[in-house]
Design an enzyme around this catalytic site. Sequence first.
Site, mmCIF file in Angstrom:
data_model
loop_
_atom_site.group_PDB
_atom_site.id
_atom_site.type_symbol
_atom_site.label_atom_id
_atom_site.label_comp_id
_atom_site.label_asym_id
_atom_site.label_seq_id
_atom_site.Cartn_x
_atom_site.Cartn_y
_atom_site.Cartn_z
ATOM 1 N N ASP A 20 3.142 5.263 -6.776
ATOM 2 C CA ASP A 20 4.427 5.109 -6.148
ATOM 3 C C ASP A 20 5.663 5.262 -6.714
ATOM 4 O O ASP A 20 6.662 5.395 -6.518
ATOM 5 C CB ASP A 20 4.236 4.108 -5.277
ATOM 6 N N HIS A 65 -2.353 -2.214 -9.436
ATOM 7 C CA HIS A 65 -3.039 -1.711 -8.618
ATOM 8 C C HIS A 65 -4.308 -2.509 -8.544
ATOM 9 O O HIS A 65 -5.084 -3.068 -9.441
ATOM 10 C CB HIS A 65 -3.555 -0.240 -9.199
ATOM 11 N N HIS A 110 0.728 -1.257 -0.073
ATOM 12 C CA HIS A 110 0.202 0.284 -0.210
ATOM 13 C C HIS A 110 0.970 1.289 -0.089
ATOM 14 O O HIS A 110 1.617 1.469 -0.815
ATOM 15 C CB HIS A 110 -0.912 -0.042 1.177
HETATM 16 C C1 SDX Z 1 -1.395 2.199 -3.436
HETATM 17 O O1 SDX Z 1 -6.103 0.749 -3.138
HETATM 18 C C2 SDX Z 1 -5.488 2.174 -3.436
HETATM 19 O O2 SDX Z 1 -6.270 2.982 -3.990
HETATM 20 C C3 SDX Z 1 -3.947 2.165 -3.077
HETATM 21 C C4 SDX Z 1 -3.297 3.409 -3.621
HETATM 22 C C5 SDX Z 1 -3.821 4.584 -2.731
HETATM 23 O O3 SDX Z 1 -3.816 5.743 -3.317
HETATM 24 O O4 SDX Z 1 -4.590 4.491 -1.535
HETATM 25 O O5 SDX Z 1 -3.530 3.473 -4.918
HETATM 26 C C6 SDX Z 1 -2.207 3.364 -3.152
HETATM 27 O O6 SDX Z 1 -1.174 1.457 -2.670
HETATM 28 C C7 SDX Z 1 -0.946 1.695 -4.816
HETATM 29 C C8 SDX Z 1 -0.208 0.312 -4.952
HETATM 30 C C9 SDX Z 1 1.250 0.373 -4.317
HETATM 31 N N1 SDX Z 1 1.692 -0.935 -4.286
HETATM 32 C C10 SDX Z 1 2.607 -1.467 -5.061
HETATM 33 O O7 SDX Z 1 3.041 -0.904 -5.893
HETATM 34 C C11 SDX Z 1 3.113 -2.891 -4.564
HETATM 35 C C12 SDX Z 1 3.205 -3.567 -5.976
HETATM 36 N N2 SDX Z 1 1.751 -3.966 -6.569
HETATM 37 C C13 SDX Z 1 1.500 -5.276 -6.175
HETATM 38 O O8 SDX Z 1 1.684 -5.649 -4.696
HETATM 39 C C14 SDX Z 1 -0.123 -5.292 -6.752
HETATM 40 O O9 SDX Z 1 -0.314 -4.602 -7.980
HETATM 41 C C15 SDX Z 1 -1.283 -4.618 -5.605
HETATM 42 C C16 SDX Z 1 -1.098 -5.207 -4.146
HETATM 43 C C17 SDX Z 1 -1.068 -3.156 -5.700
HETATM 44 C C18 SDX Z 1 -2.537 -4.868 -6.200
HETATM 45 O O10 SDX Z 1 -2.681 -6.398 -5.958
HETATM 46 P P1 SDX Z 1 -4.226 -7.148 -6.486
HETATM 47 O O11 SDX Z 1 -5.020 -6.095 -7.005
HETATM 48 O O12 SDX Z 1 -4.561 -7.889 -5.429
HETATM 49 O O13 SDX Z 1 -3.415 -7.695 -7.663
HETATM 50 P P2 SDX Z 1 -3.153 -9.587 -7.669
HETATM 51 O O14 SDX Z 1 -2.206 -9.637 -6.569
HETATM 52 O O15 SDX Z 1 -4.317 -10.203 -7.765
HETATM 53 O O16 SDX Z 1 -2.462 -9.587 -9.109
HETATM 54 C C19 SDX Z 1 -3.071 -10.076 -10.453
HETATM 55 C C20 SDX Z 1 -2.118 -10.713 -10.989
HETATM 56 C C21 SDX Z 1 -1.180 -11.836 -10.273
HETATM 57 O O17 SDX Z 1 -0.792 -12.703 -11.124
HETATM 58 P P3 SDX Z 1 -1.440 -13.976 -11.543
HETATM 59 O O18 SDX Z 1 -1.659 -14.719 -10.335
HETATM 60 O O19 SDX Z 1 -2.689 -13.510 -12.109
HETATM 61 O O20 SDX Z 1 -0.571 -14.878 -12.487
HETATM 62 O O21 SDX Z 1 -0.654 -9.708 -11.317
HETATM 63 C C22 SDX Z 1 0.433 -10.168 -10.546
HETATM 64 C C23 SDX Z 1 -0.270 -11.121 -9.507
HETATM 65 O O22 SDX Z 1 1.152 -12.004 -9.142
HETATM 66 N N3 SDX Z 1 0.969 -8.572 -9.866
HETATM 67 C C24 SDX Z 1 2.284 -8.367 -10.095
HETATM 68 C C25 SDX Z 1 2.112 -7.224 -9.587
HETATM 69 N N4 SDX Z 1 1.173 -6.841 -9.254
HETATM 70 C C26 SDX Z 1 0.093 -7.822 -9.410
HETATM 71 N N5 SDX Z 1 3.239 -9.200 -10.742
HETATM 72 C C27 SDX Z 1 4.532 -8.480 -10.612
HETATM 73 N N6 SDX Z 1 4.546 -7.398 -10.044
HETATM 74 C C28 SDX Z 1 3.626 -6.517 -9.460
HETATM 75 N N7 SDX Z 1 3.693 -5.567 -9.025
#
Ligand code: SDX
Length: 426
Positions: free
Chosen positions: A365, A307, A266
Amino acid sequence: MAEKKAQLSFDGINESFDLPVYEGTIGADVVDVSSLAGKGVFTFDPGFMSTASCESKITYIDGDKGVLLYRGYPIEQLAEKSDFLECCYLLLNGELPSAQQKEEFNSSIKYHTMVHEQMHSFFNGFPRHAHPMAIMVGVVGALSAFYHDNMQISNEHHRMDAALRVIAKMPTLAAMCYKYSVGQPFIYPDNTLSFSENFLHMMFSTPCEESKISPVLVDAMDKIFLLHADHEQNASTSTVRLAGSTGANPYACVSSGITALWGPAHGGANEAVLKMLSEIGDESQIDKFIARAKDKDDPFRLMGFGHRVYKNFDPRATVLREACKNVLAELQMEDDPLLKIAIKLEKIALEDEYFIERNLYPNVDFYSGIILKAIGIPIGMFTVIFATGRTPGWVAHWHEMISNPFKIGRPRQLYTGPTLRDYPDK
Ligand code: SDX
């Protein structure tokens, strides 16, 4: 709310349930499932992927179109024409302020920028190397010790006073975290300065000399606060709402939001982006890290990408990408090695099937960390900056919830533990 209906029927139960469907002014309809508990049925939605926890009029996100609206105004227009404090007023009150309202609001904020002198002693209990977010969780929660007795959350004026106080004091406490970590004296707010200028003054001035802050950096700082100000029901805002639904003190609720924001998935992602770029170290290593991000057996994720809601470009990242270039040009840092890795990483990721298939784009971010580093803010302070920016969103949602009829948040569960059993005879 206009009522449409959804029907729910179950195998084995010959009754089907009519559930009201509500339409928003924009965005998805919602099915009201609140009556199901009375029929002994719960919905199951870990991570709340398909759950609307509340009705709100504050912020709207369209993840597919990359749209973010604060009270209906597009974030791109606010970033260009407004400023952070004006957006605080907008989020809290629902409308943009008149010139007089803006002046009065800014004066109210300036009136509350100082913290009680006794707050200074809290810092001495922390090790100098403590993570600033650990300190912020403590000192913001501690504000409730100073504003508890006369705080009636049922009183709208008390709620608004609390909202103004915490918005005003966050930058002061944030800068105090930094000063404490480098062993410099705390710098008092200078209320002749704008919000973001004042923050950078408290961060970088010393009793021996005033910091000379470039207007380009002040503008970038204000944009970072503005772009982080609210984001509907994200994890930390939902935490603030849940804490607030028990009637807890608003400063304690904001402290719970800071706690939730700290996680690297997050608000901790901006700090994690810089650590990742430093770990990559060189453009030649990018492919190796992209491969790791795709490897299901490797917990590594590309920080700053993806996201929960945006399945398109995060509109905040688009604005910050420009601000990033301006800041680095102003500081003559276009050749910054981390920026070069970031730009190359973004290009490769956006052309890679894995990321395209999963709609993984750079989020807010990805660029905020590079700007903050260029301004000279240490990596440990990045999420503190995010928390300072997000505070108006947290308090606006808290205020909206308490201003309307609400229930204590109390989710249920799917229990799969042991069935009833007796304690064995000894
Ligand atoms: C913020 O909610 C908000 O509004 C948050 C925010 C705000 O202003 O409050 O916008 C701020 O938190 C932005 C996000 C910051 N986080 C990161 O940058 C950390 C990296 N991102 C991931 O952890 C992830 O993308 C999340 C947590 C942000 C979102 O995860 P989801 O929606 O639960 O997506 P998911 O884990 O179900 O991923 C879907 C697929 C998966 O692969 P498959 O199982 O389908 O094969 O995408 C992959 C995931 O493995 N994936 C990634 C990835 N993010 C998702 N693979 C590699 N790198 C990534 N960053």
